[in-house]
Design a protein around this motif. Sequence first.
Motif, PDB file in Angstrom:
ATOM      1  N   ASP A  63      -6.605  26.571 -41.386  1.00 56.35           N
ATOM      2  CA  ASP A  63      -6.539  25.412 -42.012  1.00 56.35           C
ATOM      3  C   ASP A  63      -7.810  24.620 -41.485  1.00 56.35           C
ATOM      4  O   ASP A  63      -8.583  25.172 -41.048  1.00 56.35           O
ATOM      5  N   GLN A 177      -3.082  21.272 -39.058  1.00 57.74           N
ATOM      6  CA  GLN A 177      -2.901  20.685 -40.103  1.00 57.74           C
ATOM      7  C   GLN A 177      -1.977  20.955 -40.829  1.00 57.74           C
ATOM      8  O   GLN A 177      -1.397  21.715 -40.763  1.00 57.74           O
ATOM      9  N   PRO A 178      -1.736  20.008 -41.945  1.00 56.41           N
ATOM     10  CA  PRO A 178      -0.316  20.352 -42.785  1.00 56.41           C
ATOM     11  C   PRO A 178      -0.398  21.919 -43.398  1.00 56.41           C
ATOM     12  O   PRO A 178       0.889  22.298 -43.375  1.00 56.41           O
ATOM     13  N   THR A 181       0.990  24.157 -40.567  1.00 59.22           N
ATOM     14  CA  THR A 181       2.397  23.553 -39.862  1.00 59.22           C
ATOM     15  C   THR A 181       3.462  24.439 -40.549  1.00 59.22           C
ATOM     16  O   THR A 181       4.812  24.233 -40.182  1.00 59.22           O
ATOM     17  N   THR A 182       3.330  25.159 -41.639  1.00 60.28           N
ATOM     18  CA  THR A 182       4.531  25.854 -42.407  1.00 60.28           C
ATOM     19  C   THR A 182       4.835  26.820 -41.297  1.00 60.28           C
ATOM     20  O   THR A 182       6.105  27.083 -41.098  1.00 60.28           O
ATOM     21  N   ARG A 204       5.338  13.976 -38.288  1.00 57.49           N
ATOM     22  CA  ARG A 204       4.036  14.387 -39.048  1.00 57.49           C
ATOM     23  C   ARG A 204       4.085  13.644 -40.767  1.00 57.49           C
ATOM     24  O   ARG A 204       3.407  13.349 -41.140  1.00 57.49           O
ATOM     25  N   TRP A 205       4.957  14.156 -41.146  1.00 56.01           N
ATOM     26  CA  TRP A 205       5.450  13.903 -42.632  1.00 56.01           C
ATOM     27  C   TRP A 205       6.017  12.297 -42.650  1.00 56.01           C
ATOM     28  O   TRP A 205       5.642  11.760 -43.735  1.00 56.01           O
ATOM     29  N   THR A 217       1.686  14.460 -50.817  1.00 58.36           N
ATOM     30  CA  THR A 217       1.654  14.972 -49.623  1.00 58.36           C
ATOM     31  C   THR A 217      -0.148  15.152 -49.333  1.00 58.36           C
ATOM     32  O   THR A 217      -0.930  15.687 -50.330  1.00 58.36           O
ATOM     33  N   GLU A 220      -4.943  16.611 -45.333  1.00 54.06           N
ATOM     34  CA  GLU A 220      -4.807  16.573 -43.958  1.00 54.06           C
ATOM     35  C   GLU A 220      -4.320  15.371 -43.282  1.00 54.06           C
ATOM     36  O   GLU A 220      -3.686  14.544 -44.039  1.00 54.06           O
ATOM     37  N   TRP A 221      -3.961  15.283 -42.035  1.00 52.53           N
ATOM     38  CA  TRP A 221      -3.266  14.123 -41.512  1.00 52.53           C
ATOM     39  C   TRP A 221      -3.908  12.904 -41.780  1.00 52.53           C
ATOM     40  O   TRP A 221      -3.487  11.710 -41.618  1.00 52.53           O
ATOM     41  N   SER A 244       0.498  21.133 -48.549  1.00 47.52           N
ATOM     42  CA  SER A 244       0.881  20.388 -47.526  1.00 47.52           C
ATOM     43  C   SER A 244       2.717  20.011 -47.820  1.00 47.52           C
ATOM     44  O   SER A 244       3.342  19.189 -47.325  1.00 47.52           O
TER      45      SER A 244
END
Length: 310
Positions: A63, A177-178, A181-182, A204-205, A217, A220-221, A244
Amino acid sequence: MGGALPDYSLWWVIALWEHYRYTGEDHWIHNFYPQVQSVVQVFVRYVDDSGLLADVPFWPIMDWADLDRRGEFGPLNALFYGALKAVREMARLKGDDHTAELATELRAGIAEGFEKRLYDADRGCLVDANLDGQQVDHVSEHCNVAAIHFGLVDGDTEAEIIDALYESESVDYVEAQPFFTTVVLQALDDTGRFDLALDVLRERWGERMVERGYTSTLEEWTENGSWRDGEFFGIPRSHSHAWSAHPAEFLVRNLTGFEIIEPGCGTVAFDPKETEFEYEVTIPTPEGPIHVSRTDGKVRIDAPPAVTVA
């Protein structure tokens, strides 16, 4: 850096097998099996004497996070290990003993070398890479959660990693990053820490997206730019990015403990989570929707007649 992203080929292999498991449509495997074999043969060229991929060319993105991708890059090896499991199952479906044996041998090599080359016992976690026989200092969520999710570390090492990264927080590490994160969410649930997965989702979300007013979504953060400095400087990031959005799938599958037993979802199993909140989930399947609810501590599962709940 180049324009090729080698890890995407491995995600495609995994997705092809998962598509078959979900739909039961094996013609996709038959159609694309030659491409699967080609992917394996490309990666085999870069397996070193330790049994790990090393110095794979182009850019294994994983990512947008700041990772040390040199030498024996841990996250890519873990992903390759996971993809090879899918390759082995496809080979068995095809009656291809040679590829099935090759996948098994490659997995054994990665399993033998991975922790030896990448685990830092002093810090209780995995580093990103081993370069010329030396562990790099850099630590990320990516290598640690991928090793857990794809089954490259035992229970004791899992516990040390969870403690170092999420409980005592004794290690400084680069956050996923998103997209990746899965794997963070799945790895935490794999270890029985669904509570920590929910904490990640909420922070985060929830705090970084929902509480800031976003209804889609982020890629990136950070809102624009990237981890480099968080400021917009000509590298825009999408405010509505599909990579994301996986918390939706994670909650549907993992709240209910949904598991496909028979390709095509003719036989499935559930292990619903006990949570402090109630939930109602609808899982679409080729045989029709399955409804799962947990209300007042009681679970109800309504499945179509063609679906057997094991």
